[in-house]
Write an enzyme that holds these catalytic residues in place. Sequence first.
Site, PDB file in Angstrom:
ATOM      1  N   SER A  34      76.613 -35.366  38.232  1.00  0.00           N
ATOM      2  CA  SER A  34      78.045 -35.398  38.501  1.00  0.00           C
ATOM      3  C   SER A  34      78.408 -36.738  39.130  1.00  0.00           C
ATOM      4  CB  SER A  34      78.380 -34.272  39.487  1.00  0.00           C
ATOM      5  OG  SER A  34      79.676 -34.418  39.989  1.00  0.00           O
TER       6      SER A  34
ATOM      7  N   TYR B 247      76.561 -29.864  47.627  1.00  0.00           N
ATOM      8  CA  TYR B 247      76.513 -29.819  46.153  1.00  0.00           C
ATOM      9  C   TYR B 247      76.077 -31.179  45.591  1.00  0.00           C
ATOM     10  CZ  TYR B 247      78.229 -30.130  41.389  1.00  0.00           C
ATOM     11  OH  TYR B 247      78.318 -30.367  40.031  1.00  0.00           O
TER      12      TYR B 247
ATOM     13  N   LYS C 200      72.604 -32.522  43.466  1.00  0.00           N
ATOM     14  CA  LYS C 200      72.617 -33.241  42.183  1.00  0.00           C
ATOM     15  C   LYS C 200      71.831 -34.547  42.298  1.00  0.00           C
ATOM     16  CE  LYS C 200      74.731 -30.399  39.578  1.00  0.00           C
ATOM     17  NZ  LYS C 200      74.067 -29.839  38.386  1.00  0.00           N
TER      18      LYS C 200
END
Length: 342
Positions: A130, A154, A158
């Site tokens: 992302s 989050y 990643k």
Amino acid sequence: MQDKPTTTVLVTGAAGYVGSHTVVALLERGYGVVALDNHCNGSPVAYERVQKLTGASFVKVVADVRDEVALAHILSTYPVDACIHLAALKAVAESGQKPLDYWSNNVGGLLAVLRALQHAGPCRLVFSSSATVYGVPEFSPVPEAAALRPASVYGQTKLAGEQILLALAAQSPLSRLATLRYFNPVGAHPSGLIGEAPHGTPNNLMPYITQVALRQRHELSVFGGDYPTPDGTCIRDYIHIQDLAAGHVAALRHLLDEPGSFTVNLGTGRGTSVRELISTFDRVNGVCVPSVVVGRRSGDVSEYFADPSLAKELLGWCARHTVEDMCRDAWRWQLRNPEGYT
Ligand code: NAD
Ligand code: WQD
């Protein structure tokens, strides 16, 4: 239309937003698909729609991606040539409240997939990363070489996933690993049969807009009108989900054909402000989305958009859809599926 009729791809998170569109893109090009999902945020109805759209059948496995027994069974039963690994939890705010779930699903899931693939031979894997790994970029367009400093749990999961892939590529040069850093995927398949179906209150802008347009929600809160941008609202690089799906196929094709591993941005290279997105949505769909400017959302970055030139150079891929297409297709999906997949 067929690329590699004999190639079979394991797609994890296949019942989700990116997964369902990617499975359609694969089936349309003649790939075989083994779809895995535990349905924690994806619906089996998406599979019925994919089948309806493509007329193609594919294997569906209901399992947690961390279940190594299930993965071993899949790899010993089906002739899987490569994996597109999408299964993950993705809500930024929730990741701060449930850090262990995020580390377990996002990093534990990737490790389980890599172990299973490695057992069967050199890995061929496409990984969903992302743009959130960039944190607050110093400038836009953001190239892949920009500093990586994610601000949320989050984003950290990643980045950890990317680092695991780098370590594997260094240790096992026969592995072929593609890391795709998505910017802001929006829109839906033009049929209106598959799209984004968030549970509860949407976290992201486009599904919130479509729910307000349908009068399921009263008005849109625009988070901040005093950013240093031309209209005071934040700027993002929205990318049509159909372009994103095509980007996965392009990355997969490259992995199958060429040795080596790579990391690319998947974005359009164009920034659109919140106000511009709302006014485009209103104009192309003939609706009026009521909105009110409220305070800034914590953690939001004023402006960023991709430098997508590496994906073009390496994969021959570029985004083709306009913001108008994104707004039209998102609205068609919402109108035809007011409650999502029911
Ligand atoms: P999504 O929630 O719609 O899809 C993810 C799918 O994975 C869901 O169907 C869910 O049920 C499944 N899943 C989650 N954990 C699982 C597990 N442990 N085992 C099996 N299945 C599991 O999300 P999406 O938007 O389609 O995102 C797909 C991928 O793209 C994710 O890795 C996400 O982090 C990444 N990504 C998404 C965006 C975005 O804005 N949509 C942006 C950048 C990156
Ligand atoms: C876009 C703009 C908001 C909702 C997130 C993740 C990122 C990636 C994509 C997974 C921002 C504004 C939003 C609303 C608003 N996901 N907004 N009112 O924050 O750019 O990125 O999704 O990897 O990791 O962080 O996307 O859609 O939430 O917000 O004004 O009700 O819309 O402030 O400027 P974001 P978003």
